[in-house]
Design a protein around this motif. Structure first.
Motif, PDB file in Angstrom:
ATOM      1  N   ALA A  66     -72.017  68.639 -20.323  1.00  0.00           N
ATOM      2  CA  ALA A  66     -73.515  69.408 -20.766  1.00  0.00           C
ATOM      3  C   ALA A  66     -73.752  70.240 -19.603  1.00  0.00           C
ATOM      4  O   ALA A  66     -74.413  71.368 -20.053  1.00  0.00           O
ATOM      5  CB  ALA A  66     -74.416  68.121 -20.901  1.00  0.00           C
ATOM      6  N   VAL A  67     -73.343  69.892 -18.500  1.00  0.00           N
ATOM      7  CA  VAL A  67     -73.577  70.812 -17.606  1.00  0.00           C
ATOM      8  C   VAL A  67     -72.519  71.840 -17.058  1.00  0.00           C
ATOM      9  O   VAL A  67     -72.549  72.680 -15.941  1.00  0.00           O
ATOM     10  CB  VAL A  67     -74.161  70.305 -16.020  1.00  0.00           C
ATOM     11  CG1 VAL A  67     -75.381  69.375 -16.588  1.00  0.00           C
ATOM     12  CG2 VAL A  67     -73.058  69.259 -15.299  1.00  0.00           C
ATOM     13  N   GLY A  68     -71.441  71.704 -17.496  1.00  0.00           N
ATOM     14  CA  GLY A  68     -70.327  72.662 -17.376  1.00  0.00           C
ATOM     15  C   GLY A  68     -69.207  71.971 -16.589  1.00  0.00           C
ATOM     16  O   GLY A  68     -68.719  72.704 -15.868  1.00  0.00           O
ATOM     17  N   GLY A  69     -69.229  70.699 -16.375  1.00  0.00           N
ATOM     18  CA  GLY A  69     -68.130  69.831 -15.629  1.00  0.00           C
ATOM     19  C   GLY A  69     -68.545  69.230 -14.526  1.00  0.00           C
ATOM     20  O   GLY A  69     -69.590  69.335 -14.134  1.00  0.00           O
ATOM     21  N   ALA A  70     -67.473  68.451 -14.084  1.00  0.00           N
ATOM     22  CA  ALA A  70     -67.870  67.393 -12.822  1.00  0.00           C
ATOM     23  C   ALA A  70     -68.391  68.311 -11.454  1.00  0.00           C
ATOM     24  O   ALA A  70     -69.352  67.917 -10.949  1.00  0.00           O
ATOM     25  CB  ALA A  70     -66.823  66.649 -12.481  1.00  0.00           C
ATOM     26  N   GLN A  71     -67.716  69.470 -11.245  1.00  0.00           N
ATOM     27  CA  GLN A  71     -68.111  70.211 -10.047  1.00  0.00           C
ATOM     28  C   GLN A  71     -69.598  70.714 -10.122  1.00  0.00           C
ATOM     29  O   GLN A  71     -70.427  70.685  -9.200  1.00  0.00           O
ATOM     30  CB  GLN A  71     -67.114  71.396  -9.789  1.00  0.00           C
ATOM     31  CG  GLN A  71     -67.175  72.132  -8.533  1.00  0.00           C
ATOM     32  CD  GLN A  71     -67.097  71.306  -7.267  1.00  0.00           C
ATOM     33  OE1 GLN A  71     -66.217  70.592  -7.182  1.00  0.00           O
ATOM     34  NE2 GLN A  71     -67.697  71.776  -6.248  1.00  0.00           N
ATOM     35  N   ALA A  72     -69.899  71.488 -11.411  1.00  0.00           N
ATOM     36  CA  ALA A  72     -71.340  71.713 -11.531  1.00  0.00           C
ATOM     37  C   ALA A  72     -72.131  70.925 -11.496  1.00  0.00           C
ATOM     38  O   ALA A  72     -73.371  70.926 -10.876  1.00  0.00           O
ATOM     39  CB  ALA A  72     -71.260  72.403 -12.971  1.00  0.00           C
ATOM     40  N   LEU A  73     -71.995  69.449 -12.070  1.00  0.00           N
ATOM     41  CA  LEU A  73     -72.777  68.302 -11.925  1.00  0.00           C
ATOM     42  C   LEU A  73     -72.918  68.123 -10.265  1.00  0.00           C
ATOM     43  O   LEU A  73     -74.170  67.732  -9.924  1.00  0.00           O
ATOM     44  CB  LEU A  73     -72.411  67.322 -12.695  1.00  0.00           C
ATOM     45  CG  LEU A  73     -73.338  66.056 -12.516  1.00  0.00           C
ATOM     46  CD1 LEU A  73     -74.618  66.485 -13.349  1.00  0.00           C
ATOM     47  CD2 LEU A  73     -72.759  64.799 -13.465  1.00  0.00           C
ATOM     48  N   SER A  74     -72.070  68.053  -9.661  1.00  0.00           N
ATOM     49  CA  SER A  74     -72.096  67.832  -8.232  1.00  0.00           C
ATOM     50  C   SER A  74     -72.784  68.820  -7.340  1.00  0.00           C
ATOM     51  O   SER A  74     -73.471  68.432  -6.713  1.00  0.00           O
ATOM     52  CB  SER A  74     -70.695  67.705  -7.495  1.00  0.00           C
ATOM     53  OG  SER A  74     -70.592  67.354  -6.447  1.00  0.00           O
ATOM     54  N   CYS A  75     -72.568  69.996  -7.819  1.00  0.00           N
ATOM     55  CA  CYS A  75     -73.539  71.016  -7.021  1.00  0.00           C
ATOM     56  C   CYS A  75     -74.912  71.148  -7.332  1.00  0.00           C
ATOM     57  O   CYS A  75     -75.755  71.049  -6.580  1.00  0.00           O
ATOM     58  CB  CYS A  75     -73.166  72.468  -7.561  1.00  0.00           C
ATOM     59  SG  CYS A  75     -71.537  73.007  -7.148  1.00  0.00           S
ATOM     60  N   LEU A  76     -75.058  70.465  -8.671  1.00  0.00           N
ATOM     61  CA  LEU A  76     -76.617  70.159  -9.096  1.00  0.00           C
ATOM     62  C   LEU A  76     -77.329  69.041  -8.476  1.00  0.00           C
ATOM     63  O   LEU A  76     -78.375  69.194  -7.967  1.00  0.00           O
ATOM     64  CB  LEU A  76     -76.688  70.162 -10.666  1.00  0.00           C
ATOM     65  CG  LEU A  76     -78.029  70.558 -11.010  1.00  0.00           C
ATOM     66  CD1 LEU A  76     -78.310  71.872 -10.897  1.00  0.00           C
ATOM     67  CD2 LEU A  76     -77.668  70.432 -12.640  1.00  0.00           C
ATOM     68  N   THR A  77     -76.522  67.906  -8.641  1.00  0.00           N
ATOM     69  CA  THR A  77     -77.206  66.616  -8.105  1.00  0.00           C
ATOM     70  C   THR A  77     -76.544  65.867  -6.913  1.00  0.00           C
ATOM     71  O   THR A  77     -77.101  64.974  -6.995  1.00  0.00           O
ATOM     72  CB  THR A  77     -77.020  65.748  -9.636  1.00  0.00           C
ATOM     73  OG1 THR A  77     -75.708  65.177  -9.535  1.00  0.00           O
ATOM     74  CG2 THR A  77     -77.600  66.197 -11.070  1.00  0.00           C
ATOM     75  N   GLY A  78     -75.625  66.561  -6.335  1.00  0.00           N
ATOM     76  CA  GLY A  78     -75.055  65.960  -5.177  1.00  0.00           C
ATOM     77  C   GLY A  78     -73.898  64.853  -5.676  1.00  0.00           C
ATOM     78  O   GLY A  78     -73.136  64.374  -4.507  1.00  0.00           O
ATOM     79  N   SER A  79     -73.546  64.462  -6.636  1.00  0.00           N
ATOM     80  CA  SER A  79     -72.441  63.818  -7.062  1.00  0.00           C
ATOM     81  C   SER A  79     -71.858  64.168  -8.470  1.00  0.00           C
ATOM     82  O   SER A  79     -72.672  64.579  -9.237  1.00  0.00           O
ATOM     83  CB  SER A  79     -72.823  62.338  -7.168  1.00  0.00           C
ATOM     84  OG  SER A  79     -73.390  61.861  -6.097  1.00  0.00           O
ATOM     85  N   ARG A  80     -70.799  63.899  -8.670  1.00  0.00           N
ATOM     86  CA  ARG A  80     -70.066  64.008 -10.008  1.00  0.00           C
ATOM     87  C   ARG A  80     -70.669  62.816 -10.877  1.00  0.00           C
ATOM     88  O   ARG A  80     -71.203  62.000 -10.209  1.00  0.00           O
ATOM     89  CB  ARG A  80     -68.519  64.022 -10.451  1.00  0.00           C
ATOM     90  CG  ARG A  80     -67.998  63.003  -9.642  1.00  0.00           C
ATOM     91  CD  ARG A  80     -66.293  63.090  -9.964  1.00  0.00           C
ATOM     92  NE  ARG A  80     -65.639  61.955  -8.991  1.00  0.00           N
ATOM     93  CZ  ARG A  80     -65.331  61.000  -9.790  1.00  0.00           C
ATOM     94  NH1 ARG A  80     -65.770  60.678 -10.759  1.00  0.00           N
ATOM     95  NH2 ARG A  80     -64.469  59.990  -8.866  1.00  0.00           N
TER      96      ARG A  80
END
Length: 536
Positions: free
Chosen positions: A152-166
């Motif tokens: 939904a957010v564009g991948g594991a790296q994008a989620l990590s950038c956003l929330t601090g963790s994949r």
């Protein structure tokens, strides 16, 4: 107890996996009271093992919410019976096992605000939860939800950038998504979702306590830079989620005064403040008095790194949280699965099962090990995802074995170089004022700590952290009282016991390891490229 009773103090609570614990800390930051309730031993009727129920699928792991409430009742009644003077409590705060979630049923807020002091809490809250068994951090049943959230957010790296963790199975957003999908009726009847920490704070507050930034960072839902809920993550997990979570708050916030229930039943003063509760790992950072540039290394069954970060860099490994004691900064956690068991295996194989022979091997080999490097992962490692033993000569040739003493140094140097490389991958930098705090079983071995000091180029201290989450919560309560006066946390805890210096870097260590670290990192990448990933 009378002599102890007339001491103004703060209480620190810890709602952990297997017990609820409390400490009382006076104005000089001395711990003068502690007690705990063990779920397995003291609350047999709930039938937990290690404080949890592992379900038949082997993946779903929960704990009964009312067990946590009853444990609080038991401790408070014990404190009252012992003559503890609650009138001296200025403020309290606490910690909860991270990622676990509590689901308050519609109408529960009214029950919380109108508690009768004549009855125990667990008697009054029995019908207040839409989900009676809370998912906890040991749960790994939400792989499907994790993949959906990342997509939904564009991948594991994008989620990590956003929330601090994949996306991680134990993280709260994925657990909420599973409950919404599998039990939509219970979700619809839920008016508030708390973390274990904010749930515990709600009991003391007599109303719903907000989630704090630091524990909120372990949900895959909070934008850690802006400190607001991510709308795209909320939508990917469940509808109407923002209103069920409430707005997050800074970790040092005073969220209100204690509920009249505790004033009337136990004699707390009406002005006793409740400071936002946080996660057990952030509370431990406070309890260990980490400061900017510091690092804590827990050398246990698995090895864990706690880092104080100024500017985090998102990565697919590790976790970045908002810092619980400094709203401008961050903290990171890195976990390494091959810890003490790996050290014990190499001790048995190469040092005749003797720690003194193991230490002698470290003393008799030179820093840098003559260029011999080793990677030792008997179980699939988390950071990075590698398994097996891999040894390289000074010429980067893979070899099948090292002499005993070389093997021992290769293991210890390799473990600490990996920690430094992966810490730096999250944005950590060793500073001139950096201190390393070592805890856990291997922190009693001075020769292992010497290698740690040499690899990081920083002094190593040892500290007792048996109560770090509890004591850190009491320290945070004192800090919360001073919030608004701009007193830094480090100033508040100046009187607290200091750790003991155990090792300082050897002369020439920085040159040796600055040359070795890039080589170690390249070899790790080489092994990683040849290792099949873990099964889905």
């Amino acid at each position: 107890m009378a002599e102890q009773a007339a001491r103004p103090c703060c209480l620190g609570w810890d709602f952990s996996t297997h017990l609820v614990k409390v400490v009382a800390v006076d104005a000089e930051l001395n711990v003068f009271y502690e007690d705990s309730v063990n779920f397995d031993k003291d609350l047999l009727e709930f039938g937990t093992q290690g404080g949890v129920h592992v379900h038949e699928d082997g993946l779903t792991v929960t704990s009964p919410v009312l067990m946590w409430v009853q444990a609080l009742d038991i401790i408070l009644e014990r404190m009252k019976a012992s003559g503890f003077d609650f009138s001296q409590v200025l403020a309290l705060s606490g910690a909860g096992q991270q990622h676990g979630s509590v689901y308050w049923k519609a109408g529960a807020s009214h029950v919380l605000t109108s508690l009768s002091p004549d009855l125990l809490l667990h008697k009054q809250l029995q019908a207040c939860f839409s989900i009676r068994d809370s998912p906890v951090w040991m749960d790994s049943s939400t792989t499907v939800q994790c993949r959906r959230l990342e997509a939904a957010v564009g991948g594991a790296q994008a989620l990590s950038c956003l929330t601090g963790s994949r996306a991680y199975e134990r993280f709260t957003g994925n657990q909420i998504a599973k409950i919404y999908q599998q039990n939509p009726e219970a979700y619809a009847h839920t008016e508030r979702i708390s973390l274990v920490s904010s749930f515990a704070a709600s009991l003391f507050l007599g109303s719903y306590a907000p989630i704090d930034y630091s524990d909120g960072s372990g949900m895959n839902l909070l934008q850690i830079q802006d400190k607001v809920w991510s709308q795209v993550c909320l939508r990917a997990c469940a509808p109407h989620l923002e209103e069920k979570l409430g707005s997050p708050v800074p970790s040092c916030s005073v969220v209100g005064a204690i509920s009249s229930y505790f004033v009337q039943r136990y004699g707390f003063p009406p002005g006793c403040k409740v400071v936002a509760f946080t996660g057990d790992n952030p509370a431990s950072l406070a309890g260990m008095k980490l400061e900017e540039g510091d690092i804590a290394v827990s050398l246990g069954t698995s090895d864990t790194l706690f880092l104080w970060l100024q500017e985090p860099m998102a990565a697919l490994e590790g976790h970045i949280f908002c810092n619980p004691v400094d709203a401008q900064h961050y903290m990171a956690l890195l976990c390494f699965k091959n810890g003490s068991l790996m050290r014990e295996k190499i001790r048995d194989e190469s040092a005749s099962c003797s720690w003194s022979d193991f230490s002698e091997a470290l003393q008799s080999t030179e820093m840098g090990n003559g260029g011999n490097l080793g990677f030792y992962f008997d179980v699939m490692e988390i950071t990075p995802e590698i398994t097996g033993r891999h040894r390289f000569s000074a010429e980067n040739r893979q070899v099948s074995a090292f002499p005993g003493a070389v093997e021992i140094r290769a293991l210890i140097e390799g473990q600490f170089m990996a920690k430094r490389i992966h810490a730096e991958g999250l944005g950590y930098r060793v500073m001139p004022k950096t201190k390393i705090l070592a805890t856990g079983g291997a922190s009693h071995n001075r020769d292992i700590l010497q290698v740690l000091a040499d690899v990081f180029g920083a002094p190593v201290y040892v500290t007792d952290t048996a109560n770090s989450a509890c004591v850190g919560s009491a320290y945070r309560a004192f800090h919360g009282l001073a919030a608004g006066t701009d007193v830094p946390f480090s100033e508040m805890v100046k009187l607290a016991p200091n750790p003991r210096l155990a090792a300082t870097p050897s002369p020439g260590a920085s040159q040796v390891y600055e040359a070795l670290l890039p080589r170690y990192a390249k070899l790790e990448q080489r092994i990683l490229s040849q290792t099949p990933g873990p099964p889905e």
